[in-house]
Design a protein around this motif. Structure first.
Motif, PDB file in Angstrom:
ATOM      1  N   CYS A 194       0.813  -1.212   0.000  1.00  0.00           N
ATOM      2  CA  CYS A 194       0.000   0.000   0.000  1.00  0.00           C
ATOM      3  C   CYS A 194       0.851   1.268   0.000  1.00  0.00           C
TER       4      CYS A 194
ATOM      5  N   LYS B 154      -6.619   5.485  13.954  1.00  0.00           N
ATOM      6  CA  LYS B 154      -7.992   4.976  13.777  1.00  0.00           C
ATOM      7  C   LYS B 154      -8.585   4.567  15.133  1.00  0.00           C
TER       8      LYS B 154
ATOM      9  N   TYR C 243      -2.560  11.085   3.946  1.00  0.00           N
ATOM     10  CA  TYR C 243      -3.245  10.071   4.749  1.00  0.00           C
ATOM     11  C   TYR C 243      -3.602  10.556   6.154  1.00  0.00           C
TER      12      TYR C 243
ATOM     13  N   GLU D   1      -9.835  10.949   4.594  1.00  0.00           N
ATOM     14  CA  GLU D   1     -10.659   9.911   3.966  1.00  0.00           C
ATOM     15  C   GLU D   1      -9.765   8.897   3.256  1.00  0.00           C
ATOM     16  N   GLN D   2      -8.743   9.393   2.580  1.00  0.00           N
ATOM     17  CA  GLN D   2      -7.792   8.517   1.883  1.00  0.00           C
ATOM     18  C   GLN D   2      -7.026   7.648   2.894  1.00  0.00           C
TER      19      GLN D   2
ATOM     20  N   LYS E 294      -9.268   4.844   4.208  1.00  0.00           N
ATOM     21  CA  LYS E 294      -9.402   3.769   3.216  1.00  0.00           C
ATOM     22  C   LYS E 294      -8.153   2.902   3.184  1.00  0.00           C
ATOM     23  N   LEU E 295      -6.985   3.530   3.264  1.00  0.00           N
ATOM     24  CA  LEU E 295      -5.730   2.780   3.267  1.00  0.00           C
ATOM     25  C   LEU E 295      -5.632   1.902   4.510  1.00  0.00           C
TER      26      LEU E 295
ATOM     27  N   GLU F 125      -8.017   0.716   6.266  1.00  0.00           N
ATOM     28  CA  GLU F 125      -9.007  -0.359   6.121  1.00  0.00           C
ATOM     29  C   GLU F 125      -8.455  -1.474   5.224  1.00  0.00           C
ATOM     30  N   LYS F 126      -7.768  -1.101   4.168  1.00  0.00           N
ATOM     31  CA  LYS F 126      -7.179  -2.090   3.258  1.00  0.00           C
ATOM     32  C   LYS F 126      -6.107  -2.915   3.977  1.00  0.00           C
TER      33      LYS F 126
END
Length: 155
Positions: free
Chosen positions: A35, A49, A82, A101-102, A105-106, A108-109
């Motif tokens: 990533c 997070k 990020y 937001e980016q 998402k990262l 979460e991946k």
């Protein structure tokens, strides 16, 4: 238990820690590098997070790193879009960190890759072991945090 048995147990546990650290470390390295972030940066994304509005000092403590190292890694994440720094409305000198937001998402991946690995790992074990292993790992991590040899940032 005699001293020789205890020494053998300690050596076996040390070996198991080394193997687990390597294997889980490789997974974390692969899941973060796929990533475009370092392993430490993936840990930063996870901590932000888990604890939104985390200060740099608190983040450094949670990671067991010094402030300057943590700051460098955070700066890289800010530059990539990020992580964002947010001033406290009551005290502009106090800055907290949040995921963009980016960044969310990262994270979460990366979490999905790790969760899939853990799910697969437990599928290799006899049924019903997840609860007992989870409980034992919790006890072990709590003991590690209380140990004078563990979990402190380098001087």
């Amino acid at each position: 238990m005699n001293k020789q048995d205890n020494t053998q147990n300690i050596e076996e546990i040390r070996y198991l820690f080394i193997v687990m650290a390597r294997q889980f470390g490789l997974l974390q390295k692969e899941s973060s590098q796929c990533c475009g972030v370092t392993m430490v940066q993936s840990h930063i994304l996870y901590e932000i997070k888990m604890m939104s509005h985390l200060s740099l000092n608190d983040l450094a403590k949670r990671l067991g790193l010094d402030n300057s190292t943590t700051s460098r890694h955070v700066h890289g994440l800010v530059e990539k879009g990020y992580v964002q720094r947010q001033s406290d409305p009551n005290d502009r000198r106090y800055v907290t960190l949040g995921l963009t937001e980016q960044g969310a998402k990262l994270e979460e991946k990366i979490s999905l890759i790790t969760s899939n690995y853990i799910t697969d790992l437990f599928s290799q074990l006899p049924e019903g072991k997840m609860d007992s292993i989870s409980s034992e790992l919790k006890l072990l991590t709590e003991a590690m945090c209380r140990s004078e040899f563990c979990c402190q940032p380098p001087l």
